[in-house]
Enzyme design. Structure first.
Site, PDB file in Angstrom:
ATOM      1  N   HIS A  16       9.173  -1.385   8.067  1.00 28.09           N
ATOM      2  CA  HIS A  16       7.851  -0.979   8.547  1.00 28.09           C
ATOM      3  C   HIS A  16       7.645   0.536   8.397  1.00 28.09           C
ATOM      4  CE1 HIS A  16       7.909  -4.778  11.305  1.00 28.09           C
ATOM      5  NE2 HIS A  16       7.832  -5.064  10.017  1.00 28.09           N
TER       6      HIS A  16
ATOM      7  N   HIS B 160       1.162  -9.299   6.558  1.00 31.98           N
ATOM      8  CA  HIS B 160       2.441  -8.715   6.959  1.00 31.98           C
ATOM      9  C   HIS B 160       3.487  -8.875   5.860  1.00 31.98           C
ATOM     10  CE1 HIS B 160       5.346  -7.001   9.692  1.00 31.98           C
ATOM     11  NE2 HIS B 160       6.198  -7.883   9.206  1.00 31.98           N
TER      12      HIS B 160
ATOM     13  N   ASP C 242       5.610  -5.882   4.175  1.00 34.62           N
ATOM     14  CA  ASP C 242       7.055  -5.844   3.934  1.00 34.62           C
ATOM     15  C   ASP C 242       7.370  -5.569   2.470  1.00 34.62           C
ATOM     16  OD1 ASP C 242       7.732  -6.328   6.564  1.00 34.62           O
ATOM     17  OD2 ASP C 242       8.144  -8.461   6.297  1.00 34.62           O
TER      18      ASP C 242
ATOM     19  N   HIS D 290      12.852 -10.262   1.883  1.00 29.57           N
ATOM     20  CA  HIS D 290      13.457  -8.945   1.674  1.00 29.57           C
ATOM     21  C   HIS D 290      14.492  -8.950   0.555  1.00 29.57           C
ATOM     22  CE1 HIS D 290      11.372  -7.305   5.076  1.00 29.57           C
ATOM     23  NE2 HIS D 290      11.907  -8.173   5.913  1.00 29.57           N
TER      24      HIS D 290
END
Length: 294
Positions: free
Chosen positions: A86, A244, A248, A271
């Protein structure tokens, strides 16, 4: 034909003044103080663990990435910093290229589950241009990576800058299928991505708590979905979940240390795959730098 070329480089930027914030980590529940300081051109984003004797320095690059579930982390030696995505997204989205991120714990504060508190603080602090050019990679032909039903592809774009596209699909249920596409600019990031919060299905949240993690987190600190929608909370956007995920992605792409010119399309990526995509681009970026300097 090469996969990538040098792009329209801009000047590097750093903060005009320091930024100080406090909060607690989702996973550990521990209070942590965070300070973002201006840094010299060419230094990139560097995390400093001030609670360790002596303070440990960890550059935010893919070479230092640690493979932890549900979050992005970097480490060097015995020191590590978790939940960096973030902060990385806020810095990248607002085009802060060089910054020293100091914290007195192993996990960055989560605030409200979004990048908004960090991005607003950076926006208030302001930025200054630096003399050196920002490394920029222009995608000249498609490059793609996929794993376990997820994928990321980089395509050429007719316009300068980065266009990001993300599609998620949770199947039947309160989240369902969502899609977003946007040209990434500081204004767009601040208004359209920064407010989007971390989300979990209620069953996922229960399993996290069973592991002794997230004990301090409440329904107001992120978005938890029950079978009928958010529990004890309201969405900021109808498609907040995909926003969101795009947030990311912006944070993970920043681990390359260079701007991307092109169209990046992610489908159900997380991720790990985001970082693998950056690793795929890094040799192209180094090749371009070498040819320019030759």
């Amino acid at each position: 034909m090469a996969h990538a070329e040098s792009g329209h480089a801009r000047n590097q930027r750093t903060l005009r003044s320091p930024v100080r914030l406090e909060g607690f980590g989702y996973w550990s529940g521990r209070d942590v103080a965070l300070e973002l300081r201006p840094a010299p051109a060419g230094s990139g984003i560097v995390f400093v663990r001030t609670d360790l004797p002596p303070p440990a320095t960890i550059p935010a690059r893919t070479a230092n990435r640690l493979d932890l579930p549900r979050r992005t982390a970097v480490g060097a030696g015995r020191a590590r910093v978790e939940m960096i995505e973030h902060v990385m997204a806020a810095l990248a989205g607002l085009r802060i290229d060089n910054c020293e991120v100091r914290l007195d714990g192993a996990e960055l504060p989560a605030f409200d589950g979004s990048s908004l508190p960090i991005a607003e603080a950076i926006h208030r602090a302001g930025a200054i241009a630096q003399a050196e050019a920002r490394p920029t990679l222009r995608i000249a032909r498609p490059v793609r990576i996929e794993a376990e039903g997820a994928s990321i592809e980089g395509r050429p774009s007719r316009t300068p800058g980065l266009t990001i596209e993300y599609e998620l699909d949770y199947g039947p249920g309160p989240i369902g299928r969502q899609w977003i596409r946007m040209d990434l600019t500081p204004d767009a990031f601040l208004s359209e991505l920064a407010p989007a919060r971390t989300f979990l299905l209620e069953g996922e949240a229960d399993r996290v708590r069973e592991q002794g993690l997230g004990a301090r987190v409440t329904y107001r600190d992120l978005v938890i979905f029950g079978k009928d929608g958010p529990v004890g909370n309201r969405l900021r956007f109808d498609d907040e979940c995909v926003r969101h995920k795009a947030l990311d992605l912006v944070g993970d792409l920043a681990l390359g240390g260079f701007d991307i010119e092109g169209h990046v399309i992610a489908i159900r990526s997380g991720h790990r795959l985001n970082a693998d995509f950056v690793r795929l681009l890094e040799p192209l970026a180094r090749l371009r730098a070498a040819s320019i300097g030759a």
